[in-house]
Design an enzyme around this catalytic site. Structure first.
Site, PDB file in Angstrom:
ATOM      1  N   PHE A   2       0.898  -1.110  -0.017  1.00 37.44           N
ATOM      2  CA  PHE A   2       0.183  -0.110  -0.074  1.00 37.44           C
ATOM      3  C   PHE A   2       0.894   1.191   0.185  1.00 37.44           C
ATOM      4  O   PHE A   2       1.838   1.276   0.792  1.00 37.44           O
ATOM      5  CB  PHE A   2      -0.917  -0.098   1.153  1.00 37.44           C
ATOM      6  N   GLU A  81      12.996   3.474   1.066  1.00 39.96           N
ATOM      7  CA  GLU A  81      12.314   4.052   2.391  1.00 39.96           C
ATOM      8  C   GLU A  81      13.086   4.076   3.860  1.00 39.96           C
ATOM      9  O   GLU A  81      12.437   3.783   4.912  1.00 39.96           O
ATOM     10  CB  GLU A  81      11.002   3.325   2.818  1.00 39.96           C
TER      11      GLU A  81
HETATM   12  C1  SIN Z   1       4.654   5.965   0.792  1.00 42.21           C
HETATM   13  O1  SIN Z   1       4.581   6.582  -0.245  1.00 42.21           O
HETATM   14  O2  SIN Z   1       3.852   4.987   0.945  1.00 42.21           O
HETATM   15  C2  SIN Z   1       5.954   6.162   1.754  1.00 42.21           C
HETATM   16  C3  SIN Z   1       6.210   7.448   1.762  1.00 42.21           C
HETATM   17  C4  SIN Z   1       6.824   7.972   0.782  1.00 42.21           C
HETATM   18  O3  SIN Z   1       7.760   7.287   0.064  1.00 42.21           O
HETATM   19  O4  SIN Z   1       6.565   9.243   0.383  1.00 42.21           O
END
Ligand code: SIN
Length: 172
Positions: A2, A81
């Site tokens: 997700f 991440e």
């Molecule tokens: C996401 O997009 O689900 C995590 C946060 C990001 O990488 O901007």
């Protein structure tokens, strides 16, 4: 998998299909510092994380991954991440009322890069000024807001910041 931030508008991994999904009890907030993508260790930018909001729900994009590449995809995403995010299991709810278990990257309160709640003007100032190896922090906000609008997802926090940052950008 997700995605609710850059993983909505820049999924740089292969997937079999994708569709909108929601997770209950969370809100999308620009409360995470970015030292590695949209800012630097000395001048961190702001990116989104999910924060607990008991009566809330966050809508984003759910990706179905091929079993064969799940592991390598998550290794790649763990690197992308890495600035304070950890994988969590969540219940994804789809528009057709079906549900599935999925994984989401959340940068929880207390992680080393957590910035927390601040006045929207302060967050807007940071976003307007910050740059990092992945580009301008403004671009991250604008791309996210445009993607949410296109998908029909209403997010006042994001749209409000977009207005504030555009105002600051035209003033310069
Ligand atoms: C996401 O997009 O689900 C995590 C946060 C990001 O990488 O901007």
């Amino acid at each position: 998998m997700f995605g609710y931030g850059s993983l909505i508008w820049r999924p740089d991994f292969p997937y079999l299909e994708r569709q909108l999904a929601s997770i209950d009890g969370f809100a999308r907030r620009f409360w995470q510092g970015s030292h590695d993508h949209r800012g630097t260790p000395d001048a961190p930018g702001r990116v989104v994380t999910l924060v607990h909001e008991p009566s809330g729900a966050c809508t984003g994009m759910a990706y179905r991954l091929d079993d064969e590449i799940v592991q390598s995809t998550f290794e790649q995403l763990d690197h992308r991440e890495k600035n304070g995010y950890e994988r969590h299991e969540v219940l994804l709810q789809f528009a057709n009322q079906s549900e599935a278990t999925g994984l989401v990257y959340i940068a929880a309160e207390g992680n080393f890069a957590y910035a927390g709640e601040s006045h929207p003007d302060e967050i807007a100032q940071i976003i307007a000024m910050s740059h990092g190896p992945s580009g301008a922090n403004q671009e991250y906000l604008y791309e996210l807001a445009a993607a949410l609008r296109k998908l029909g997802i209403e997010d006042r926090h994001v749209f409000d910041l977009e207005v504030r940052v555009r105002k600051l950008a035209t003033r310069d």
